[in-house]
Design a protein around this motif. Structure first.
Motif, mmCIF file in Angstrom:
data_model
loop_
_atom_site.group_PDB
_atom_site.id
_atom_site.type_symbol
_atom_site.label_atom_id
_atom_site.label_comp_id
_atom_site.label_asym_id
_atom_site.label_seq_id
_atom_site.Cartn_x
_atom_site.Cartn_y
_atom_site.Cartn_z
ATOM 1 N N SER A 236 93.087 7.680 40.584
ATOM 2 C CA SER A 236 91.901 8.374 40.805
ATOM 3 C C SER A 236 91.842 9.223 42.191
ATOM 4 O O SER A 236 90.830 9.741 42.407
ATOM 5 C CB SER A 236 90.902 7.083 40.985
ATOM 6 N N TRP A 237 93.005 9.325 42.824
ATOM 7 C CA TRP A 237 93.373 10.354 43.876
ATOM 8 C C TRP A 237 93.694 11.469 43.558
ATOM 9 O O TRP A 237 94.636 11.770 42.526
ATOM 10 C CB TRP A 237 93.945 9.735 44.960
ATOM 11 N N PRO A 238 93.459 12.558 44.060
ATOM 12 C CA PRO A 238 94.104 13.931 43.871
ATOM 13 C C PRO A 238 95.865 13.883 44.090
ATOM 14 O O PRO A 238 96.194 12.883 44.805
ATOM 15 C CB PRO A 238 93.569 14.987 45.175
ATOM 16 N N GLU A 239 96.489 14.578 43.360
ATOM 17 C CA GLU A 239 97.833 14.567 43.364
ATOM 18 C C GLU A 239 98.324 15.283 44.804
ATOM 19 O O GLU A 239 97.578 16.124 45.523
ATOM 20 C CB GLU A 239 98.653 15.526 42.272
ATOM 21 N N PRO A 240 99.387 14.774 45.381
ATOM 22 C CA PRO A 240 99.855 15.374 46.868
ATOM 23 C C PRO A 240 100.064 16.974 46.509
ATOM 24 O O PRO A 240 100.568 17.139 45.284
ATOM 25 C CB PRO A 240 101.094 14.687 47.026
ATOM 26 N N PRO A 241 100.136 17.439 47.607
ATOM 27 C CA PRO A 241 100.582 19.215 47.269
ATOM 28 C C PRO A 241 101.797 19.566 46.859
ATOM 29 O O PRO A 241 102.060 20.435 46.111
ATOM 30 C CB PRO A 241 100.089 19.712 48.738
ATOM 31 N N THR A 242 102.795 18.741 46.940
ATOM 32 C CA THR A 242 104.274 18.814 46.569
ATOM 33 C C THR A 242 104.599 17.371 46.247
ATOM 34 O O THR A 242 104.270 16.507 46.726
ATOM 35 C CB THR A 242 105.060 19.563 47.464
ATOM 36 N N ALA A 243 105.874 17.195 45.396
ATOM 37 C CA ALA A 243 106.514 15.917 45.061
ATOM 38 C C ALA A 243 107.109 15.251 46.301
ATOM 39 O O ALA A 243 106.955 14.113 46.425
ATOM 40 C CB ALA A 243 107.380 16.280 44.169
ATOM 41 N N SER A 244 107.309 16.270 47.373
ATOM 42 C CA SER A 244 108.340 15.455 48.483
ATOM 43 C C SER A 244 107.085 15.022 49.645
ATOM 44 O O SER A 244 107.592 14.752 50.815
ATOM 45 C CB SER A 244 109.309 16.509 48.741
ATOM 46 N N TRP A 245 105.788 15.381 49.429
ATOM 47 C CA TRP A 245 104.845 15.160 50.495
ATOM 48 C C TRP A 245 104.893 13.740 50.723
ATOM 49 O O TRP A 245 104.808 12.983 50.096
ATOM 50 C CB TRP A 245 103.431 15.735 49.991
ATOM 51 N N ARG A 246 104.584 13.579 52.182
ATOM 52 C CA ARG A 246 104.364 12.258 52.666
ATOM 53 C C ARG A 246 103.260 12.240 53.779
ATOM 54 O O ARG A 246 102.988 13.225 54.466
ATOM 55 C CB ARG A 246 105.634 11.952 53.583
ATOM 56 N N PRO A 247 102.414 11.439 53.738
ATOM 57 C CA PRO A 247 101.222 11.408 54.629
ATOM 58 C C PRO A 247 101.618 11.208 56.223
ATOM 59 O O PRO A 247 102.687 10.605 56.211
ATOM 60 C CB PRO A 247 100.456 10.132 54.262
ATOM 61 N N PRO A 248 101.328 12.144 56.966
ATOM 62 C CA PRO A 248 101.699 12.002 58.325
ATOM 63 C C PRO A 248 101.255 10.705 58.983
ATOM 64 O O PRO A 248 100.259 10.139 58.352
ATOM 65 C CB PRO A 248 100.981 13.332 58.968
ATOM 66 N N LEU A 249 102.040 10.449 60.177
ATOM 67 C CA LEU A 249 101.287 9.263 60.813
ATOM 68 C C LEU A 249 100.041 9.236 61.208
ATOM 69 O O LEU A 249 99.453 10.426 61.664
ATOM 70 C CB LEU A 249 102.277 9.153 62.093
ATOM 71 N N GLY A 250 99.236 8.232 60.779
ATOM 72 C CA GLY A 250 97.913 8.224 61.129
ATOM 73 C C GLY A 250 97.019 8.657 60.216
ATOM 74 O O GLY A 250 95.711 8.759 60.138
ATOM 75 N N TRP A 251 97.641 9.228 58.960
ATOM 76 C CA TRP A 251 96.800 9.765 57.863
ATOM 77 C C TRP A 251 95.943 8.797 57.112
ATOM 78 O O TRP A 251 96.425 7.432 57.025
ATOM 79 C CB TRP A 251 97.686 10.201 56.844
ATOM 80 N N GLU A 252 94.875 9.122 56.859
ATOM 81 C CA GLU A 252 93.865 7.936 55.962
ATOM 82 C C GLU A 252 93.409 8.765 54.882
ATOM 83 O O GLU A 252 92.970 9.974 54.883
ATOM 84 C CB GLU A 252 92.902 7.398 56.985
ATOM 85 N N PRO A 253 93.218 8.091 53.640
ATOM 86 C CA PRO A 253 92.655 8.688 52.409
ATOM 87 C C PRO A 253 91.154 9.149 52.769
ATOM 88 O O PRO A 253 90.441 8.573 53.499
ATOM 89 C CB PRO A 253 92.611 7.699 51.462
ATOM 90 N N ASP A 254 90.949 10.059 52.145
ATOM 91 C CA ASP A 254 89.290 10.614 52.229
ATOM 92 C C ASP A 254 88.350 9.431 51.825
ATOM 93 O O ASP A 254 88.491 8.755 50.748
ATOM 94 C CB ASP A 254 89.080 11.655 51.358
#
Length: 77
Positions: free
Chosen positions: A9-27
């Motif tokens: 139910s979440w949007p797809e990451p911008p690229t297949a290799s994308w990783r959330p940066p440190l401190g990232w939280e979902p909307d």
């Protein structure tokens, strides 16, 4: 190599290799992930612990305990 695995139910990451940066939280408007959802998968597509410190990854302390030798844990008591 671990790959971030967003819930369906979440949007797809911008690229297949994308990783959330440190401190990232979902909307906060995104729905909750299903119970027990694996936010990280390994190169075989199986649930993985993920990079330590990354969103949805197993933290270092839990990982150490999960991989500890049971005999050593029994000696601690």
């Amino acid at each position: 190599m671990h790959r971030f695995n967003p819930p369906p139910s979440w949007p797809e990451p911008p690229t297949a290799s994308w990783r959330p940066p440190l401190g990232w939280e979902p909307d906060p408007e995104w729905p909750d992930a299903p119970a027990g959802w694996g936010f990280w998968i390994n190169r075989h597509g199986r649930k993985a612990s993920g990079p330590i410190g990354a969103y949805g990854a197993v933290d270092g302390g839990r990982l150490d305990l999960a991989t500890a030798d049971r005999a050593l844990l029994l000696m601690h008591n």
